[in-house]
Write a protein that holds these residues in place. Structure first.
Motif, PDB file in Angstrom:
ATOM      1  N   THR A  25      37.640  39.164  41.189  1.00  0.00           N
ATOM      2  CA  THR A  25      37.263  38.219  40.121  1.00  0.00           C
ATOM      3  C   THR A  25      37.829  38.670  38.775  1.00  0.00           C
ATOM      4  O   THR A  25      38.158  37.843  37.925  1.00  0.00           O
ATOM      5  N   THR A  26      37.945  39.983  38.600  1.00  0.00           N
ATOM      6  CA  THR A  26      38.470  40.499  37.333  1.00  0.00           C
ATOM      7  C   THR A  26      39.981  40.259  37.205  1.00  0.00           C
ATOM      8  O   THR A  26      40.517  40.230  36.105  1.00  0.00           O
ATOM      9  N   ALA A  27      40.666  40.099  38.340  1.00  0.00           N
ATOM     10  CA  ALA A  27      42.091  39.728  38.309  1.00  0.00           C
ATOM     11  C   ALA A  27      42.237  38.217  38.151  1.00  0.00           C
ATOM     12  O   ALA A  27      43.079  37.734  37.396  1.00  0.00           O
ATOM     13  N   PHE A  28      41.386  37.448  38.846  1.00  0.00           N
ATOM     14  CA  PHE A  28      41.470  35.987  38.768  1.00  0.00           C
ATOM     15  C   PHE A  28      41.152  35.471  37.361  1.00  0.00           C
ATOM     16  O   PHE A  28      41.663  34.432  36.942  1.00  0.00           O
ATOM     17  N   LYS A  29      40.280  36.169  36.643  1.00  0.00           N
ATOM     18  CA  LYS A  29      39.913  35.672  35.302  1.00  0.00           C
ATOM     19  C   LYS A  29      40.983  35.993  34.261  1.00  0.00           C
ATOM     20  O   LYS A  29      40.941  35.470  33.144  1.00  0.00           O
ATOM     21  N   ASP A  30      41.940  36.839  34.624  1.00  0.00           N
ATOM     22  CA  ASP A  30      43.018  37.219  33.715  1.00  0.00           C
ATOM     23  C   ASP A  30      44.213  36.290  33.961  1.00  0.00           C
ATOM     24  O   ASP A  30      44.791  36.270  35.060  1.00  0.00           O
ATOM     25  N   ALA A  31      44.594  35.506  32.971  1.00  0.00           N
ATOM     26  CA  ALA A  31      45.607  34.462  33.172  1.00  0.00           C
ATOM     27  C   ALA A  31      46.921  35.033  33.715  1.00  0.00           C
ATOM     28  O   ALA A  31      47.522  34.458  34.632  1.00  0.00           O
ATOM     29  N   ARG A  32      47.346  36.171  33.162  1.00  0.00           N
ATOM     30  CA  ARG A  32      48.627  36.734  33.610  1.00  0.00           C
ATOM     31  C   ARG A  32      48.537  37.241  35.055  1.00  0.00           C
ATOM     32  O   ARG A  32      49.439  36.998  35.869  1.00  0.00           O
ATOM     33  N   ALA A  33      47.429  37.899  35.376  1.00  0.00           N
ATOM     34  CA  ALA A  33      47.262  38.414  36.747  1.00  0.00           C
ATOM     35  C   ALA A  33      47.180  37.255  37.738  1.00  0.00           C
ATOM     36  O   ALA A  33      47.787  37.302  38.818  1.00  0.00           O
ATOM     37  N   LEU A  34      46.455  36.200  37.384  1.00  0.00           N
ATOM     38  CA  LEU A  34      46.327  35.041  38.279  1.00  0.00           C
ATOM     39  C   LEU A  34      47.693  34.398  38.520  1.00  0.00           C
ATOM     40  O   LEU A  34      48.044  34.028  39.648  1.00  0.00           O
ATOM     41  N   HIS A  35      48.487  34.307  37.451  1.00  0.00           N
ATOM     42  CA  HIS A  35      49.808  33.714  37.573  1.00  0.00           C
ATOM     43  C   HIS A  35      50.696  34.556  38.492  1.00  0.00           C
ATOM     44  O   HIS A  35      51.405  34.022  39.364  1.00  0.00           O
ATOM     45  N   ILE A  36      50.661  35.867  38.302  1.00  0.00           N
ATOM     46  CA  ILE A  36      51.478  36.766  39.140  1.00  0.00           C
ATOM     47  C   ILE A  36      51.057  36.647  40.605  1.00  0.00           C
ATOM     48  O   ILE A  36      51.901  36.546  41.511  1.00  0.00           O
ATOM     49  N   ILE A  37      49.742  36.655  40.852  1.00  0.00           N
ATOM     50  CA  ILE A  37      49.250  36.550  42.241  1.00  0.00           C
ATOM     51  C   ILE A  37      49.758  35.248  42.873  1.00  0.00           C
ATOM     52  O   ILE A  37      50.320  35.258  43.978  1.00  0.00           O
ATOM     53  N   GLY A  38      49.587  34.123  42.166  1.00  0.00           N
ATOM     54  CA  GLY A  38      50.002  32.821  42.712  1.00  0.00           C
ATOM     55  C   GLY A  38      51.495  32.769  42.973  1.00  0.00           C
ATOM     56  O   GLY A  38      51.953  32.318  44.029  1.00  0.00           O
ATOM     57  N   TRP A  39      52.267  33.267  42.019  1.00  0.00           N
ATOM     58  CA  TRP A  39      53.724  33.227  42.148  1.00  0.00           C
ATOM     59  C   TRP A  39      54.197  34.131  43.287  1.00  0.00           C
ATOM     60  O   TRP A  39      54.991  33.717  44.137  1.00  0.00           O
ATOM     61  N   ASP A  40      53.694  35.364  43.308  1.00  0.00           N
ATOM     62  CA  ASP A  40      54.149  36.320  44.329  1.00  0.00           C
ATOM     63  C   ASP A  40      53.724  35.887  45.736  1.00  0.00           C
ATOM     64  O   ASP A  40      54.484  36.057  46.695  1.00  0.00           O
ATOM     65  N   LEU A  41      52.534  35.320  45.857  1.00  0.00           N
ATOM     66  CA  LEU A  41      52.116  34.807  47.177  1.00  0.00           C
ATOM     67  C   LEU A  41      53.078  33.720  47.633  1.00  0.00           C
ATOM     68  O   LEU A  41      53.552  33.721  48.768  1.00  0.00           O
ATOM     69  N   SER A  42      53.379  32.796  46.734  1.00  0.00           N
ATOM     70  CA  SER A  42      54.204  31.653  47.130  1.00  0.00           C
ATOM     71  C   SER A  42      55.631  32.079  47.462  1.00  0.00           C
ATOM     72  O   SER A  42      56.258  31.500  48.349  1.00  0.00           O
ATOM     73  N   GLN A  43      56.139  33.119  46.792  1.00  0.00           N
ATOM     74  CA  GLN A  43      57.503  33.575  47.086  1.00  0.00           C
ATOM     75  C   GLN A  43      57.638  34.074  48.532  1.00  0.00           C
ATOM     76  O   GLN A  43      58.711  33.984  49.123  1.00  0.00           O
ATOM     77  N   LEU A  44      56.551  34.561  49.104  1.00  0.00           N
ATOM     78  CA  LEU A  44      56.584  35.067  50.482  1.00  0.00           C
ATOM     79  C   LEU A  44      56.828  33.958  51.500  1.00  0.00           C
ATOM     80  O   LEU A  44      57.275  34.210  52.613  1.00  0.00           O
TER      81      LEU A  44
END
Ligand code: AMP
Length: 172
Positions: A25-44
Motif C-alpha cells: 500500500t505504501t508503494a501504491f500510494k506513491d504516484a511514481r512507484a505506482l507508475h513504475i509498477i504498472g509500466w514494468d508489469l505491462s512491459q513483460l
C-alpha cells in the motif's frame, strides 16, 4: 525498481506471528512507484496477445487492473467464496497463514483467451496454484503467471506448474 523497493513497507507479525508482511500500500500510494509498477508489469506482456488478466482478491485487483488497462485486455476477479454473483467454479488450497478457497465465474474465460494470472505477492504459491487450476479448467489458449513480489525463501515456485511461465518484478 530500487525506487519501488524503497516504498514497500515490511510489517513484522502480520496477520499473525512469524509472518513478515510485504505491504505494497505504501508503494501504491506513491504516484511514481505506482507508475513504475504498472509500466514494468505491462512491459513483460506487451507482445503476448493477452486478452484477460485475472487478479486475485484482494491485493491482486490493484496491479491486475492496471496491467489489464495497459495491455488493452479485460479484467477478471478471482474472489473469496460467496462474493461473485453468477455461476462459479472454485478451488481450495493451503496458505502461508491458513486455508482458503477462491472462485471465478464459469463464463469469465474461454478457449480464445490468453491469460495472465496476477497477484501482489508469491509466498507459498498455494493461492496461485489454485487460481491456475481454475483457469486451466476453462481451457484458455495459454496462461502466464505474474507477481509484483516473490518471496524466494518460501519457494512458492515449487507449488506452481513446472511448465508455467512465471515472472515477478521484485525478489526477496
Ligand atoms: P501464498 O498462497 O502463500 O502464495 O500467499 C499469497 C497470498 O497471500 C497473496 O495474495 C498475498 O497477498 C498474501 N501473502 C502471503 N504472504 C504474504 C507476505 N509475507 N507478505 C504479503 N502478502 C502475503
Amino acid at each position: 525498481m530500487e525506487y519501488v523497493k524503497s516504498k514497500i513497507r515490511d510489517v513484522q507479525d502480520f496477520p499473525q506471528k512469524g509472518v513478515l508482511f510485504k505491504d505494497l500500500t505504501t508503494a501504491f500510494k506513491d504516484a511514481r512507484a505506482l507508475h513504475i509498477i504498472g509500466w514494468d508489469l505491462s512491459q513483460l506482456y506487451r507482445d503476448k496477445g493477452i486478452t484477460k488478466v485475472v487478479g486475485i482478491e484482494s491485493r491482486g485487483f490493484i496491479g491486475g487492473s492496471i496491467l489489464a488497462f495497459e495491455l488493452g485486455a479485460g479484467f477478471v476477479p478471482a474472489r473469496k467464496p460467496g462474493k461473485l454473483p453468477a455461476d462459479t467454479i472454485s478451488c481450495s488450497f493451503d496458505k502461508e497463514y491458513g486455508k482458503d478457497t477462491i472462485e471465478i465465474h464459469r463464463d469469465a474465460i474461454g478457449p480464445d483467451d490468453v491469460v495472465v494470472l496476477h497477484d501482489d505477492v508469491l509466498a507459498t504459491g498455494g493461492t496461485m496454484a489454485a487460481a491456475y487450476e481454475l483457469v486451466k479448467s476453462l481451457n484458455p489458449k495459454k496462461i502466464y503467471i505474474n507477481f509484483i513480489i516473490e518471496l524466494k525463501s518460501l519457494n512458492g515456485r515449487a507449488a506452481l506448474p513446472a511448465d508455467a511461465e512465471v515472472t515477478s518484478l521484485l525478489s526477496y
